[in-house]
Design an enzyme around this catalytic site. Structure first.
Site, PDB file in Angstrom:
ATOM      1  N   ASP A  32       1.492   5.007   1.576  1.00  0.00           N
ATOM      2  CA  ASP A  32       0.969   5.597   2.651  1.00  0.00           C
ATOM      3  C   ASP A  32       1.502   7.277   2.528  1.00  0.00           C
ATOM      4  O   ASP A  32       2.796   7.370   1.754  1.00  0.00           O
ATOM      5  CB  ASP A  32       1.736   5.396   3.789  1.00  0.00           C
ATOM      6  CG  ASP A  32       0.863   3.901   4.274  1.00  0.00           C
ATOM      7  OD1 ASP A  32      -0.095   3.770   3.921  1.00  0.00           O
ATOM      8  OD2 ASP A  32       1.737   3.190   4.938  1.00  0.00           O
ATOM      9  N   ASP A  63       0.776  -1.377  -0.101  1.00  0.00           N
ATOM     10  CA  ASP A  63       0.039  -0.078   0.056  1.00  0.00           C
ATOM     11  C   ASP A  63       0.745   1.206  -0.078  1.00  0.00           C
ATOM     12  O   ASP A  63       2.056   1.409   0.385  1.00  0.00           O
ATOM     13  CB  ASP A  63      -0.965   0.070   1.445  1.00  0.00           C
ATOM     14  CG  ASP A  63      -0.242  -0.530   2.264  1.00  0.00           C
ATOM     15  OD1 ASP A  63       1.046  -0.209   2.768  1.00  0.00           O
ATOM     16  OD2 ASP A  63      -0.881  -1.481   3.219  1.00  0.00           O
ATOM     17  N   ASP A 110       9.798   2.701  13.432  1.00  0.00           N
ATOM     18  CA  ASP A 110      10.491   1.666  14.143  1.00  0.00           C
ATOM     19  C   ASP A 110      11.796   1.522  13.663  1.00  0.00           C
ATOM     20  O   ASP A 110      12.697   1.496  14.329  1.00  0.00           O
ATOM     21  CB  ASP A 110       9.543   0.614  14.131  1.00  0.00           C
ATOM     22  CG  ASP A 110       9.060   0.047  12.711  1.00  0.00           C
ATOM     23  OD1 ASP A 110       9.294   0.704  11.590  1.00  0.00           O
ATOM     24  OD2 ASP A 110       8.171  -0.842  12.675  1.00  0.00           O
TER      25      ASP A 110
HETATM   26  P1  ATP Z   1       4.416  -3.790   5.141  1.00  0.00           P
HETATM   27  O1  ATP Z   1       4.738  -4.328   3.771  1.00  0.00           O
HETATM   28  O2  ATP Z   1       4.052  -5.024   6.160  1.00  0.00           O
HETATM   29  O3  ATP Z   1       3.014  -3.088   4.824  1.00  0.00           O
HETATM   30  P2  ATP Z   1       5.145  -1.382   6.378  1.00  0.00           P
HETATM   31  O4  ATP Z   1       6.321  -1.132   6.797  1.00  0.00           O
HETATM   32  O5  ATP Z   1       4.324  -0.714   5.263  1.00  0.00           O
HETATM   33  O6  ATP Z   1       5.358  -3.000   5.943  1.00  0.00           O
HETATM   34  P3  ATP Z   1       2.988  -0.931   8.099  1.00  0.00           P
HETATM   35  O7  ATP Z   1       2.251  -1.773   9.278  1.00  0.00           O
HETATM   36  O8  ATP Z   1       2.168  -0.896   6.787  1.00  0.00           O
HETATM   37  O9  ATP Z   1       4.156  -1.483   7.767  1.00  0.00           O
HETATM   38  O10 ATP Z   1       3.231   0.604   8.510  1.00  0.00           O
HETATM   39  C1  ATP Z   1       3.515   1.722   7.745  1.00  0.00           C
HETATM   40  C2  ATP Z   1       4.845   2.286   8.474  1.00  0.00           C
HETATM   41  O11 ATP Z   1       4.611   2.943   9.845  1.00  0.00           O
HETATM   42  C3  ATP Z   1       6.000   1.485   8.685  1.00  0.00           C
HETATM   43  O12 ATP Z   1       6.788   1.261   7.550  1.00  0.00           O
HETATM   44  C4  ATP Z   1       6.809   2.359   9.697  1.00  0.00           C
HETATM   45  O13 ATP Z   1       7.416   3.543   9.355  1.00  0.00           O
HETATM   46  C5  ATP Z   1       5.336   2.918  10.567  1.00  0.00           C
HETATM   47  N1  ATP Z   1       5.273   1.793  11.611  1.00  0.00           N
HETATM   48  C6  ATP Z   1       4.222   0.774  11.594  1.00  0.00           C
HETATM   49  N2  ATP Z   1       4.156   0.341  12.878  1.00  0.00           N
HETATM   50  C7  ATP Z   1       5.020   0.742  13.568  1.00  0.00           C
HETATM   51  C8  ATP Z   1       5.492   0.701  15.029  1.00  0.00           C
HETATM   52  N3  ATP Z   1       4.781  -0.444  15.685  1.00  0.00           N
HETATM   53  N4  ATP Z   1       6.158   1.698  15.563  1.00  0.00           N
HETATM   54  C9  ATP Z   1       6.679   2.597  14.755  1.00  0.00           C
HETATM   55  N5  ATP Z   1       6.415   2.931  13.568  1.00  0.00           N
HETATM   56  C10 ATP Z   1       5.540   1.891  12.826  1.00  0.00           C
HETATM   57 MG    MG Z   2       2.492  -0.845   4.686  1.00  0.00          MG
END
Ligand code: ATP
Ligand code: MG
Length: 453
Positions: A58, A56, A148
């Site tokens: 963001d 996705d 994170d």
């Molecule tokens: P995925 O490919 O699984 O979606 P993602 O990194 O995009 O991985 P998301 O859960 O969609 O993960 O979260 C988007 C962003 O939000 C992350 O890349 C990170 O920067 C931030 N984020 C998500 N969860 C946390 C957390 N628990 N603590 C700090 N930052 C977070």
């Molecule tokens: Mg994501």
């Protein structure tokens, strides 16, 4: 921690606008044209740089939720803890959030009876340092630093198509390292789910977890039980149902997180050699289904992950004189009760797991009684797949599978089962969501996957 960002101009990186979803791109342009900062943020920038297709897109901006709402007619503000905007397009939701910062000590209000219920609590930590609410606007830099891991804190600036790196994200991406932003002990204490995320990214991307982060996980793994059960349930699905369940399992076991999440399973696995291998093979089978586009239900995943342990427990129980079905039901009930202390597993998923394991016993009885009835059961397809996973491993169910394959060939209508209940329920929900119900969806969002962002 603050430092000058590293800015990589368009000519020196590989992200092209063509890789960005048109909806996200339009959103970025619109924010930018109204004078707001507009960045792609988080996992999508990481994935684009790795040449992967992001799940996705963001967007981070300095526009406030109210301003975003005014700009986009398809906008819904969601989330209680942190208000953010969902822009709904036909086949995609683009998440737009206002830059946030993490709290400094003056923002922290110790939660007590009085302020728990206060609507405008902006930031709260519990007595252990775990963040309970996080709602303070910040600069793009602050927004990056509250994330994170360094590789998840990269941004893509639509104004000049540059990449902005406030930490060491680009270097770590190159070195294939999962590195916490700031002190990993503090960051994992603030939010223990980050430990699972570290393991998930390491396993799915083939990255290493940087040494101090790894040591902190080993030290703090037992605190994972502090995370909310609904979030843990979401995260368990991400750990095992995104196509990398097998390597994730191995790393969970090595880190101590498996024992913290599922103590009974970890104890059982360690007791005798070969048991974890059975689970890993099952999970590899699930990974294949997911990567092949077939997908797997949560109940099937649970059968693959917990089935061997539960079946063995039921057999022992049965040998003590309890009828077979009753023994299985009791073992399943005990398991679901134990696991519900950490992860909130919906009742229908637990019931389905129990049915799959029970049907497996009936399918394995040769020749089976009333095969047409068995093949007509809603959990038949999942049970059949579960049998295939087990047969692939030891070959013990081969004759059973052969028998059923021949039967289905002769009776093609028999195996034409409806999709698993969860899938059907999800589809129904998706249809219904066209007319959103505001309050409920705010709650779902609050407890859902993106809680920690
Ligand atoms: P995925 O490919 O699984 O979606 P993602 O990194 O995009 O991985 P998301 O859960 O969609 O993960 O979260 C988007 C962003 O939000 C992350 O890349 C990170 O920067 C931030 N984020 C998500 N969860 C946390 C957390 N628990 N603590 C700090 N930052 C977070
Ligand atoms: Mg994501």
């Amino acid at each position: 921690m603050a430092m000058e960002p590293r800015i990589v101009p368009r000519k020196e990186h590989r992200i092209s606008r063509k890789q960005v979803s048109p909806n996200a791109l339009r959103t970025l342009y619109r924010l930018h044209s109204r004078g707001f900062i507009a960045y792609l943020v988080g996992g999508c920038v990481r994935d684009l740089l790795l040449g992967r297709t992001p799940k996705d897109f963001d967007i981070g901006t300095n526009a406030t939720p109210g301003q975003i709402k005014k700009l986009f007619h398809n906008c819904r503000l969601v989330g209680r803890r942190f208000r953010l905007a969902h822009l709904r397009f036909q086949d995609e939701i683009v998440e737009v959030s206002t830059f946030r910062r993490s709290a400094d000590p003056s923002d922290v209000i110790e939660p007590d009876e009085a302020n728990q219920g206060r609507r405008h609590v902006r930031h709260m930590k519990d007595a252990n340092g775990m963040v309970l609410a996080d709602n303070i606007f910040g600069t793009p830099e602050e927004d990056a630093l509250r994330r994170d891991f360094t590789i998840n804190a990269l941004a893509y600036n639509i104004a000049d198509a540059s990449i902005v790196d406030y930490c060491t994200g680009l270097i770590d991406l190159k070195e294939r390292l999962i590195r916490s932003i700031g002190d990993p002990r503090v960051r994992f204490t603030e939010d223990p789910v980050r430990m699972l995320r570290a393991v998930r990214f390491a396993a799915s991307h083939g990255f290493d977890i940087e040494a101090s982060a790894w040591d902190s996980i080993r030290e703090l793994c037992s605190t994972i039980s502090r995370a909310s059960p609904s979030r843990l349930y979401e995260e368990i699905q991400k750990l095992f149902l995104l196509g990398f369940g097998c390597p994730t399992f191995a790393l969970l076991e090595k880190s101590g997180l498996l024992a913290a999440l599922f103590p009974d399973l970890a104890g059982w696995g360690r007791e005798r050699e070969g048991r974890f291998e059975v689970l890993e093979k099952n999970l590899a089978g699930i990974d294949e289904l997911v990567r092949g586009g077939q997908g797997a239900s949560v109940a099937l995943l649970f059968a693959a992950l917990f089935g061997p342990r539960l079946e063995e427990g039921a057999l022992i129980h049965h040998r003590e004189g309890i009828p077979r079905r009753q023994a299985l039901d009791e073992v399943c009930a005990g398991f679901l009760k134990e696991i519900s202390q950490s992860a909130q597993i919906p009742g229908r998923v637990g019931a389905r797991l129990n049915s799959i394991l029970a049907l497996k016993t009936s399918l394995c009885r040769m020749p089976p009684r009333r095969p047409a009835t068995l093949a007509g059961r809603p959990e038949f397809a999942e049970t059949f797949t579960y049998l295939e996973l087990a047969a692939g491993l030891k070959g013990e169910h081969r004759p059973v599978l052969e028998w059923w394959k021949a039967y289905l060939l002769e009776n093609p209508a028999a195996g034409a089962v409806e999709p698993p209940a969860e899938e059907a329920a999800r589809k129904k929900r998706r249809r219904r969501r066209k007319k959103p119900r505001r309050r409920r969806s705010a709650v779902v969002r609050e407890e859902g996957t993106t809680h920690g962002q």
